[in-house]
Design a protein around this motif. Sequence first.
Motif, PDB file in Angstrom:
ATOM      1  N   PRO A  66      46.032  59.048  35.664  1.00  0.00           N
ATOM      2  CA  PRO A  66      46.028  59.153  34.146  1.00  0.00           C
ATOM      3  C   PRO A  66      44.861  58.773  33.505  1.00  0.00           C
ATOM      4  N   SER A  67      43.947  58.104  34.173  1.00  0.00           N
ATOM      5  CA  SER A  67      42.644  57.397  33.363  1.00  0.00           C
ATOM      6  C   SER A  67      41.460  58.738  33.369  1.00  0.00           C
ATOM      7  N   LEU A  68      41.881  59.597  34.304  1.00  0.00           N
ATOM      8  CA  LEU A  68      40.810  60.756  34.231  1.00  0.00           C
ATOM      9  C   LEU A  68      40.803  61.806  33.060  1.00  0.00           C
ATOM     10  N   ILE A  69      41.976  61.905  32.429  1.00  0.00           N
ATOM     11  CA  ILE A  69      42.069  62.963  31.475  1.00  0.00           C
ATOM     12  C   ILE A  69      41.591  62.272  30.038  1.00  0.00           C
ATOM     13  N   VAL A  70      40.587  62.934  29.635  1.00  0.00           N
ATOM     14  CA  VAL A  70      39.929  62.333  28.343  1.00  0.00           C
ATOM     15  C   VAL A  70      40.210  63.422  27.026  1.00  0.00           C
ATOM     16  N   GLY A  71      40.698  64.773  27.424  1.00  0.00           N
ATOM     17  CA  GLY A  71      40.798  65.625  26.385  1.00  0.00           C
ATOM     18  C   GLY A  71      41.988  66.508  26.995  1.00  0.00           C
ATOM     19  N   ALA A  72      42.681  67.113  25.961  1.00  0.00           N
ATOM     20  CA  ALA A  72      43.609  68.189  26.316  1.00  0.00           C
ATOM     21  C   ALA A  72      44.187  68.952  25.116  1.00  0.00           C
ATOM     22  N   THR A  73      44.787  70.021  25.208  1.00  0.00           N
ATOM     23  CA  THR A  73      45.223  70.890  24.192  1.00  0.00           C
ATOM     24  C   THR A  73      46.409  70.263  23.396  1.00  0.00           C
ATOM     25  N   ASP A  74      46.531  70.811  22.198  1.00  0.00           N
ATOM     26  CA  ASP A  74      47.530  70.457  21.280  1.00  0.00           C
ATOM     27  C   ASP A  74      48.994  70.779  21.997  1.00  0.00           C
ATOM     28  N   TRP A  75      48.807  71.655  22.952  1.00  0.00           N
ATOM     29  CA  TRP A  75      50.113  72.232  23.640  1.00  0.00           C
ATOM     30  C   TRP A  75      50.366  71.409  24.843  1.00  0.00           C
ATOM     31  N   CYS A  76      49.797  70.357  25.212  1.00  0.00           N
ATOM     32  CA  CYS A  76      49.839  69.460  26.331  1.00  0.00           C
ATOM     33  C   CYS A  76      50.874  68.316  25.932  1.00  0.00           C
ATOM     34  N   THR A  77      51.895  68.603  26.189  1.00  0.00           N
ATOM     35  CA  THR A  77      53.088  67.765  25.755  1.00  0.00           C
ATOM     36  C   THR A  77      53.573  66.750  26.886  1.00  0.00           C
ATOM     37  N   HIS A  78      53.178  66.896  28.076  1.00  0.00           N
ATOM     38  CA  HIS A  78      53.639  66.105  29.243  1.00  0.00           C
ATOM     39  C   HIS A  78      52.211  65.571  29.906  1.00  0.00           C
ATOM     40  N   PRO A  79      52.397  64.261  30.314  1.00  0.00           N
ATOM     41  CA  PRO A  79      53.395  63.500  30.142  1.00  0.00           C
ATOM     42  C   PRO A  79      53.326  62.988  28.720  1.00  0.00           C
ATOM     43  N   ALA A  80      54.594  62.581  28.312  1.00  0.00           N
ATOM     44  CA  ALA A  80      55.187  62.155  26.933  1.00  0.00           C
ATOM     45  C   ALA A  80      54.240  61.435  26.283  1.00  0.00           C
ATOM     46  N   ASP A  81      53.676  60.245  26.998  1.00  0.00           N
ATOM     47  CA  ASP A  81      52.836  59.246  26.735  1.00  0.00           C
ATOM     48  C   ASP A  81      51.506  59.665  26.698  1.00  0.00           C
ATOM     49  N   LEU A  82      51.141  60.757  26.737  1.00  0.00           N
ATOM     50  CA  LEU A  82      49.735  61.076  27.026  1.00  0.00           C
ATOM     51  C   LEU A  82      49.104  60.946  25.476  1.00  0.00           C
ATOM     52  N   ASP A  83      47.841  60.203  25.790  1.00  0.00           N
ATOM     53  CA  ASP A  83      47.329  59.671  24.420  1.00  0.00           C
ATOM     54  C   ASP A  83      45.897  59.960  24.650  1.00  0.00           C
ATOM     55  N   VAL A  84      45.233  61.220  24.302  1.00  0.00           N
ATOM     56  CA  VAL A  84      43.937  61.786  24.581  1.00  0.00           C
ATOM     57  C   VAL A  84      43.414  62.543  23.395  1.00  0.00           C
ATOM     58  N   VAL A  85      42.194  62.580  23.300  1.00  0.00           N
ATOM     59  CA  VAL A  85      41.613  63.653  22.324  1.00  0.00           C
ATOM     60  C   VAL A  85      42.039  64.932  22.385  1.00  0.00           C
ATOM     61  N   ARG A  86      42.521  65.659  21.272  1.00  0.00           N
ATOM     62  CA  ARG A  86      43.141  66.942  21.449  1.00  0.00           C
ATOM     63  C   ARG A  86      41.801  67.965  20.787  1.00  0.00           C
ATOM     64  N   VAL A  87      41.922  68.998  21.813  1.00  0.00           N
ATOM     65  CA  VAL A  87      40.825  69.952  21.503  1.00  0.00           C
ATOM     66  C   VAL A  87      41.359  71.463  21.057  1.00  0.00           C
ATOM     67  N   ARG A  88      42.279  71.335  20.350  1.00  0.00           N
ATOM     68  CA  ARG A  88      43.117  72.574  19.662  1.00  0.00           C
ATOM     69  C   ARG A  88      43.889  73.238  20.949  1.00  0.00           C
ATOM     70  N   GLY A  89      43.892  74.466  21.009  1.00  0.00           N
ATOM     71  CA  GLY A  89      44.863  75.375  21.658  1.00  0.00           C
ATOM     72  C   GLY A  89      44.251  76.023  22.931  1.00  0.00           C
TER      73      GLY A  89
END
Length: 245
Positions: free
Chosen positions: A34-57
């Motif tokens: 989990p610590s590797l992910i620093v950014g993801a799209t607005d559609w990245c809904t899993h895991p439910a507790d994912l708390d990273v910077v959003r980079v649109r779609g």
Amino acid sequence: MYDDLHNTVELPRDVRRVVSIVPSLTESIAVTHPSLIVGATDWCTHPADLDVVRVRGTKNPDIDRIRELVPDVVVANAEENRAADLDALREHGIAVWVTAPATVPESLDSLERMLSAIVGDVPGWLVHARDVWSTPYDGMRRRAVIPIWRRPWMALGRDTFAGDLLFRIGIDNVLAHSGERYPKIDPDALPEYDIVVLPDEPYAFSPTDGPEAFGNPARCISGRHLTWYGPSLVEARALLTDQLA
């Protein structure tokens, strides 16, 4: 290192920062490390507790925002992401790893290569998923149409991951030999079929939106378990088999 498209991907010895612009790949890496992910799209809904910077779609990633995150690598998919966006990332010196599986076995192999290269390990959930899908289906088969969109109506056609997954649980796509991967369809002019399979993504089909357009029985299923390749593959076979019973 080579991705699914045989592109050379230069990675540091220890990858510490990953931006994912594919929901299933976000889940795959976040569940594994989990610590590797620093950014993801607005559609990245899993895991439910994912708390990273959003980079649109997936189709309109914010290239500048991704650059600001200084990722060691961006993980993408040949179908979900536009080649122009991936080229733009490469032009800024960002490594891009592209996946392109069209079958369940290809997805398992693709995930193993990607995770081995980026995370440095083959996670237990992936070993479990291989075991789940190792037994061939041996039962009654049904012919199906699998819509993915409405207005206009579109359905699964040839050479799709979702079509291969359904085949492996006894569902034969009547449009599998179409000239297109996602052909437009007329619900009143389809080959003979037994069942309509209605996933809740990308179009949110539901018991009150979709079944009424067809004359044969319809089943609403989890789109994530049909189209995502990642940890969801561990439970997809049993869940979809139950939903399509």
